[in-house]
Scaffold this active site. Structure first.
Site, PDB file in Angstrom:
ATOM      1  N   ARG A   1     -46.058 170.357  -5.052  1.00  0.00           N
ATOM      2  CA  ARG A   1     -47.281 170.832  -5.681  1.00  0.00           C
ATOM      3  C   ARG A   1     -47.030 172.115  -6.476  1.00  0.00           C
ATOM      4  NH1 ARG A   1     -47.147 171.524  -0.277  1.00  0.00           N
ATOM      5  NH2 ARG A   1     -47.266 173.666   0.494  1.00  0.00           N
TER       6      ARG A   1
ATOM      7  N   HIS B   1     -43.343 161.913   5.527  1.00  0.00           N
ATOM      8  CA  HIS B   1     -44.282 162.645   4.682  1.00  0.00           C
ATOM      9  C   HIS B   1     -43.506 163.436   3.642  1.00  0.00           C
ATOM     10  CE1 HIS B   1     -46.173 166.736   4.036  1.00  0.00           C
ATOM     11  NE2 HIS B   1     -47.061 165.943   3.475  1.00  0.00           N
TER      12      HIS B   1
ATOM     13  N   HIS C   1     -51.917 173.436  19.908  1.00  0.00           N
ATOM     14  CA  HIS C   1     -52.713 173.170  21.107  1.00  0.00           C
ATOM     15  C   HIS C   1     -52.005 172.211  22.064  1.00  0.00           C
ATOM     16  CE1 HIS C   1     -54.000 169.989  18.241  1.00  0.00           C
ATOM     17  NE2 HIS C   1     -54.112 169.225  19.312  1.00  0.00           N
TER      18      HIS C   1
END
Length: 302
Positions: free
Chosen positions: A112, A108, A177
Site C-alpha cells: 500500500r 496474506h 488476548h
C-alpha cells in the site's frame, strides 16, 4: 519517481492484482475469479476479485482499492497526531487465501501507499505492506522456504531489513488476548519513506513480486496430502483465530471500515467456514500440539 507520482504506483498495483489472480486461477484449475468494481461515496473506489469453492482454494480474495478524502480516520492518525486534519489518498493491493486442504496454509499479502496532504505544506507519504503465513499443520521445510524468500526480498535493500521487518511481523500478527502468534510470520513494514520514494517503491515491488514465489511451492507440496475430519475440524478451529485478529487488531480492516470503504471487499479476508470451541486444548504429542509448541512461537527460520 516522487511522492506525487501516484499513477505509477496505481498501475503497478493493478497489474500485480492481474498477475496474482491469473496464477492463482491456474493453480486452482477450477472456477475463475468473480470481479466487482465499486465506488466509495466520499471518494475513490476499488476492484475486488473473489474465487470461491475451488479445487485448491476454498476462498481466495484479491482486492485493489484507491480511496481519498478530507480527513484520515482514527485508525490512521491515532499513532501519528501530525496527520490529524490532513486530506489523504491511499491505494493498495491486498489478498487473503484460505485453502481447502488443512495441510496448505492460509496466506496474506498487502502492499500500500499513503499520501497525507495539507495546503501550503509538503505532503507526508509512506509505503507499507508485507506477507505472512498461517499454517494449520507445521512443516519446517515450508517455514524455511517462506522465510528464505522473505530474506531474499529484503537483501538488496539493507543488511538489517529482513531481521527488522521479520521482528515487526512477529510483533504485529500477535493475538494479544490469546497470548499467541497468528502464524509463522514473514515480513511486515509500515511508514517506509527513509530510503526516498524511488527506493521505497522498489522495495514495495519486490514484496509484491515475490509473494507467489514464496507461496506456490508450498501449495504444490501440500495440496494432495490426504486428510480427514480431524484435520478439517482443527483447520476450522484455527481459522477462528484468524477472524479474531482481523476484527480486533488489523489496522487495514479498521481503516477500511472507518473510512467508509465497501464492507464486502474489506471483509473478504474472513474465511467462509470457521468453528469456535470453549477452552479447547490439543492433546499432548499430536501434530496439533506441535503447531503450538514449535511453530506459533517466533523463531529464526533461516
Amino acid at each position: 519517481m516522487d511522492s506525487g507520482d501516484t499513477d505509477s504506483v496505481k498501475t503497478y498495483l493493478l497489474n500485480l492484482q492481474d498477475h496474482i489472480c491469473a496464477e492463482l486461477a491456474r493453480t486452482d484449475g477450477g472456477p475463475q475469479f468473480r470481479e466487482d468494481t465499486w465506488l466509495r461515496p466520499q471518494g475513490g473506489g476499488g476492484r475486488t476479485r473473489i474465487l470461491t469453492d475451488g479445487t485448491v482454494f476454498e476462498q481466495a480474495g484479491v482486492g485493489f482499492s484507491h480511496v481519498y478524502g478530507e480527513q484520515l480516520p482514527p485508525s490512521a492518525s491515532a499513532l501519528r497526531p501530525e496527520l490529524v486534519g490532513r486530506s489523504f489518498q491511499v491505494m493498495g493491493m491486498s489478498l487473503v487465501i484460505h485453502p481447502r486442504n488443512p495441510y496448505v496454509p492460509t496466506a496474506h499479502c498487502n502492499v500500500r501507499f499513503f499520501v497525507a496532504d495539507t495546503p501550503g505544506q509538503a505532503p507526508l507519504w509512506w509505503f507499507g505492506g508485507g506477507f505472512d503465513l498461517t499454517p494449520y499443520y507445521g512443516f519446517e521445510e515450508d517455514a524455511v522456504h517462506w522465510h528464505s524468500v522473505a530474506r531474499q526480498v529484503c537483501a538488496p535493500f539493507g543488511a538489517d531489513w529482513y531481521a527488522r521487518f521479520k521482528r515487526w511481523c512477529d510483533e504485529y500478527f500477535f493475538i494479544r488476548h490469546r497470548g499467541e502468534a497468528r502464524g509463522i510470520g514473514g515480513i511486515f513494514f509500515d511508514d517506509l519513506n527513509e530510503p526516498g520514494c524511488y527506493r521505497s517503491f522498489a522495495f514495495l515491488r519486490s514484496v509484491g513480486d515475490c509473494f507467489l514465489a514464496a507461496y506456490l511451492p508450498i501449495i504444490e507440496r501440500r495440496r494432495n496430502t490426504p486428510y480427514g475430519e480431524r484435520e478439517r475440524d482443527f483447520q476450522l478451529y484455527r481459522r477462528g483465530r484468524y477472524v479474531e485478529f482481523n476484527l480486533v487488531y488489523d489496522r487495514g480492516t479498521l481503516f477500511g471500515l472507518q473510512s467508509g470503504g465497501r464492507t464486502e471487499s474489506i471483509l473478504m479476508s474472513l474465511p467462509p467456514l470457521v468453528r469456535w470451541r470453549y477452552d479447547w486444548r490439543p492433546q499432548p504429542g499430536t501434530a496439533e500440539a506441535r503447531l503450538y509448541e514449535e511453530f506459533l512461537k517466533p523463531r529464526d527460520w533461516v
